[in-house]
Write an enzyme that holds these catalytic residues in place. Sequence first.
Site, PDB file in Angstrom:
ATOM      1  N   ASN A 160       0.799  -1.221   0.000  1.00 26.06           N
ATOM      2  CA  ASN A 160       0.000   0.000   0.000  1.00 26.06           C
ATOM      3  C   ASN A 160       0.833   1.273   0.000  1.00 26.06           C
ATOM      4  O   ASN A 160       0.333   2.336  -0.377  1.00 26.06           O
ATOM      5  CB  ASN A 160      -0.909  -0.073   1.248  1.00 26.06           C
ATOM      6  CG  ASN A 160      -1.479   1.242   1.659  1.00 26.06           C
ATOM      7  OD1 ASN A 160      -2.432   1.722   1.054  1.00 26.06           O
ATOM      8  ND2 ASN A 160      -0.892   1.871   2.671  1.00 26.06           N
ATOM      9  N   SER A 199      -5.148   2.743  -7.884  1.00 24.04           N
ATOM     10  CA  SER A 199      -5.794   4.064  -7.834  1.00 24.04           C
ATOM     11  C   SER A 199      -6.746   4.204  -9.021  1.00 24.04           C
ATOM     12  O   SER A 199      -6.590   3.501 -10.036  1.00 24.04           O
ATOM     13  CB  SER A 199      -4.718   5.152  -7.919  1.00 24.04           C
ATOM     14  OG  SER A 199      -5.295   6.440  -8.023  1.00 24.04           O
ATOM     15  N   TYR A 218       3.118   9.452 -11.262  1.00 20.82           N
ATOM     16  CA  TYR A 218       2.180   8.735 -10.386  1.00 20.82           C
ATOM     17  C   TYR A 218       1.233   7.866 -11.224  1.00 20.82           C
ATOM     18  O   TYR A 218       1.038   6.680 -10.933  1.00 20.82           O
ATOM     19  CB  TYR A 218       1.384   9.747  -9.559  1.00 20.82           C
ATOM     20  CG  TYR A 218       0.437   9.138  -8.556  1.00 20.82           C
ATOM     21  CD1 TYR A 218       0.907   8.647  -7.337  1.00 20.82           C
ATOM     22  CD2 TYR A 218      -0.933   9.061  -8.804  1.00 20.82           C
ATOM     23  CE1 TYR A 218       0.040   8.099  -6.409  1.00 20.82           C
ATOM     24  CE2 TYR A 218      -1.810   8.511  -7.885  1.00 20.82           C
ATOM     25  CZ  TYR A 218      -1.314   8.029  -6.672  1.00 20.82           C
ATOM     26  OH  TYR A 218      -2.177   7.482  -5.755  1.00 20.82           O
ATOM     27  N   ALA A 235       1.621   6.706 -14.228  1.00 24.06           N
ATOM     28  CA  ALA A 235       2.345   5.591 -14.861  1.00 24.06           C
ATOM     29  C   ALA A 235       2.601   4.483 -13.844  1.00 24.06           C
ATOM     30  O   ALA A 235       2.444   3.293 -14.144  1.00 24.06           O
ATOM     31  CB  ALA A 235       3.654   6.097 -15.456  1.00 24.06           C
ATOM     32  N   SER A 236       2.982   4.882 -12.631  1.00 22.35           N
ATOM     33  CA  SER A 236       3.274   3.871 -11.607  1.00 22.35           C
ATOM     34  C   SER A 236       2.012   3.078 -11.259  1.00 22.35           C
ATOM     35  O   SER A 236       2.063   1.853 -11.103  1.00 22.35           O
ATOM     36  CB  SER A 236       3.855   4.523 -10.346  1.00 22.35           C
ATOM     37  OG  SER A 236       2.881   5.260  -9.623  1.00 22.35           O
ATOM     38  N   LYS A 237       0.885   3.766 -11.139  1.00 21.58           N
ATOM     39  CA  LYS A 237      -0.345   3.085 -10.725  1.00 21.58           C
ATOM     40  C   LYS A 237      -0.939   2.257 -11.872  1.00 21.58           C
ATOM     41  O   LYS A 237      -1.560   1.222 -11.631  1.00 21.58           O
ATOM     42  CB  LYS A 237      -1.353   4.108 -10.196  1.00 21.58           C
ATOM     43  CG  LYS A 237      -0.922   4.784  -8.881  1.00 21.58           C
ATOM     44  CD  LYS A 237      -0.821   3.789  -7.737  1.00 21.58           C
ATOM     45  CE  LYS A 237      -0.490   4.447  -6.413  1.00 21.58           C
ATOM     46  NZ  LYS A 237      -0.394   3.504  -5.295  1.00 21.58           N
ATOM     47  N   ILE A 252      -9.352  10.168  -1.251  1.00 27.73           N
ATOM     48  CA  ILE A 252      -9.601   9.697   0.116  1.00 27.73           C
ATOM     49  C   ILE A 252      -8.900  10.650   1.087  1.00 27.73           C
ATOM     50  O   ILE A 252      -7.764  11.075   0.841  1.00 27.73           O
ATOM     51  CB  ILE A 252      -9.036   8.266   0.307  1.00 27.73           C
ATOM     52  CG1 ILE A 252      -9.508   7.318  -0.820  1.00 27.73           C
ATOM     53  CG2 ILE A 252      -9.388   7.729   1.687  1.00 27.73           C
ATOM     54  CD1 ILE A 252     -10.992   7.108  -0.927  1.00 27.73           C
TER      55      ILE A 252
HETATM   56  N1  LIG Z   1      -5.423   9.212  -0.423  1.00 30.03           N
HETATM   57  C1  LIG Z   1      -5.882   9.069  -1.670  1.00 30.03           C
HETATM   58  O1  LIG Z   1      -6.731   9.857  -2.138  1.00 30.03           O
HETATM   59  C2  LIG Z   1      -5.400   7.928  -2.523  1.00 30.03           C
HETATM   60  C3  LIG Z   1      -6.087   7.671  -3.710  1.00 30.03           C
HETATM   61  C4  LIG Z   1      -5.672   6.611  -4.524  1.00 30.03           C
HETATM   62  C5  LIG Z   1      -4.600   5.838  -4.146  1.00 30.03           C
HETATM   63  N2  LIG Z   1      -3.950   6.114  -2.979  1.00 30.03           N
HETATM   64  C6  LIG Z   1      -2.819   5.261  -2.641  1.00 30.03           C
HETATM   65  O2  LIG Z   1      -3.018   4.706  -1.373  1.00 30.03           O
HETATM   66  C7  LIG Z   1      -1.768   4.430  -0.767  1.00 30.03           C
HETATM   67  C8  LIG Z   1      -1.761   5.007   0.634  1.00 30.03           C
HETATM   68  O3  LIG Z   1      -1.994   6.392   0.519  1.00 30.03           O
HETATM   69  P1  LIG Z   1      -2.389   7.321   1.745  1.00 30.03           P
HETATM   70  O4  LIG Z   1      -3.363   8.300   1.191  1.00 30.03           O
HETATM   71  O5  LIG Z   1      -2.718   6.502   2.933  1.00 30.03           O
HETATM   72  O6  LIG Z   1      -1.009   8.087   1.904  1.00 30.03           O
HETATM   73  P2  LIG Z   1      -0.168   8.490   3.213  1.00 30.03           P
HETATM   74  O7  LIG Z   1       0.828   9.487   2.744  1.00 30.03           O
HETATM   75  O8  LIG Z   1      -1.098   8.842   4.330  1.00 30.03           O
HETATM   76  O9  LIG Z   1       0.553   7.119   3.588  1.00 30.03           O
HETATM   77  C9  LIG Z   1       1.613   6.594   2.823  1.00 30.03           C
HETATM   78  C10 LIG Z   1       2.598   5.950   3.781  1.00 30.03           C
HETATM   79  O10 LIG Z   1       3.650   5.359   2.993  1.00 30.03           O
HETATM   80  C11 LIG Z   1       4.877   5.582   3.677  1.00 30.03           C
HETATM   81  N3  LIG Z   1       5.983   5.550   2.741  1.00 30.03           N
HETATM   82  C12 LIG Z   1       6.080   6.189   1.542  1.00 30.03           C
HETATM   83  N4  LIG Z   1       7.278   5.940   0.984  1.00 30.03           N
HETATM   84  C13 LIG Z   1       7.949   5.118   1.845  1.00 30.03           C
HETATM   85  C14 LIG Z   1       9.238   4.520   1.844  1.00 30.03           C
HETATM   86  N5  LIG Z   1      10.110   4.693   0.823  1.00 30.03           N
HETATM   87  N6  LIG Z   1       9.597   3.752   2.892  1.00 30.03           N
HETATM   88  C15 LIG Z   1       8.754   3.574   3.938  1.00 30.03           C
HETATM   89  N7  LIG Z   1       7.518   4.119   3.999  1.00 30.03           N
HETATM   90  C16 LIG Z   1       7.131   4.887   2.959  1.00 30.03           C
HETATM   91  C17 LIG Z   1       4.724   6.951   4.316  1.00 30.03           C
HETATM   92  O11 LIG Z   1       5.615   7.111   5.409  1.00 30.03           O
HETATM   93  C18 LIG Z   1       3.245   6.964   4.730  1.00 30.03           C
HETATM   94  O12 LIG Z   1       3.067   6.554   6.073  1.00 30.03           O
HETATM   95  C19 LIG Z   1      -0.708   5.021  -1.695  1.00 30.03           C
HETATM   96  O13 LIG Z   1      -0.173   4.010  -2.514  1.00 30.03           O
HETATM   97  C20 LIG Z   1      -1.501   5.996  -2.532  1.00 30.03           C
HETATM   98  O14 LIG Z   1      -0.924   6.209  -3.802  1.00 30.03           O
HETATM   99  C21 LIG Z   1      -4.327   7.125  -2.161  1.00 30.03           C
END
Ligand SMILES: NC(=O)c1ccc[n+]([C@@H]2O[C@H](COP(=O)([O-])OP(=O)(O)OC[C@H]3O[C@@H](n4cnc5c(N)ncnc54)[C@H](O)[C@@H]3O)[C@@H](O)[C@H]2O)c1
Length: 249
Positions: free
Chosen positions: A69, A121, A134, A136-138, A167
């Site tokens: 995640n 995503s 972003y 491209a990665s997703k 979210i």
């Molecule tokens: N919030 C949104 O609207 C949304 C929408 C679609 C997808 N996502 C995806 O959901 C996932 C979680 O997102 P979120 O909103 O909870 O984000 P967030 O920033 O609250 O949490 C991401 C966590 O990943 C950790 N992290 C990132 N890079 C790291 C690394 N190199 N080493 C260790 N830890 C690392 C961060 O410390 C953080 O705690 C992500 O992949 C994000 O792309 C989020």
Amino acid sequence: MNVLITGGAGGIGRACLRRFRDSGANTWSFDRADNDEPGIQSVSIDLTDHTSFDAHLDSLASIDVAVLNAGICRPQLLDQTTQEDWRSTLEINLTAVFFHLQAIARRMKQQRSGTIVLTASTNSFDGEPGLIAYNASKAALLGILHTAANELGPYGIRVNAVCPGLIQTPLTAAAFENESIVKPYFAALPLGRGGQPEEVSNTIAFLASNQASYITGASIFVDGGQMASKFATWNDQNATFANGEWKLN
Ligand SMILES: NC(=O)c1ccc[n+]([C@@H]2O[C@H](COP(=O)([O-])OP(=O)(O)OC[C@H]3O[C@@H](n4cnc5c(N)ncnc54)[C@H](O)[C@@H]3O)[C@@H](O)[C@H]2O)c1
């Protein structure tokens, strides 16, 4: 049941850990930041360090559920995106997910069981401007998803993905505080509001459970209908935007 969640100190990962912990699972947060909530074991790690990930994984007896995640999002237009923007985004959002999944799959294949959920995503499918690395990665996560589901199914391992829309988490906090962003954004969503991390963790928990025993290789939108809608759903004539959501007058 043993559950490993990467990005477990962030919004969606934290909600997942609570959900699994509250159902009686042993839970591990793998994140560079601590998750010091009761009943959650916090592993402080840079998830792009694969040697370190493998060493921590080896210290766990078994993994029944893995939620891959962790991710970052660094908005930048296509022609402004630097090599560092591109590489750092792909490194955690894609490359790390592959190596984590590979290491976990080796363990699960020996067990002949396990479930893996990826956090993809809506951006796996759409081309939101300013997010080329972003997006491209997703999008590429879906290639991992489909291939892994195909190869691992015979070993009793299911692999699925959630595709959240917008979210409310630390990642998106600034957008949620800005009405000029969220009012038009949510006007295009059938449900007229952003999502909460628990609404994503509910779906992840479902995909990881036996309730989803015949689902693998699937990607499920958790997006308030974002990907189902093309035309504006809400407007000031028939509805009011207040407290972050649209409601019919
Ligand atoms: N919030 C949104 O609207 C949304 C929408 C679609 C997808 N996502 C995806 O959901 C996932 C979680 O997102 P979120 O909103 O909870 O984000 P967030 O920033 O609250 O949490 C991401 C966590 O990943 C950790 N992290 C990132 N890079 C790291 C690394 N190199 N080493 C260790 N830890 C690392 C961060 O410390 C953080 O705690 C992500 O992949 C994000 O792309 C989020």
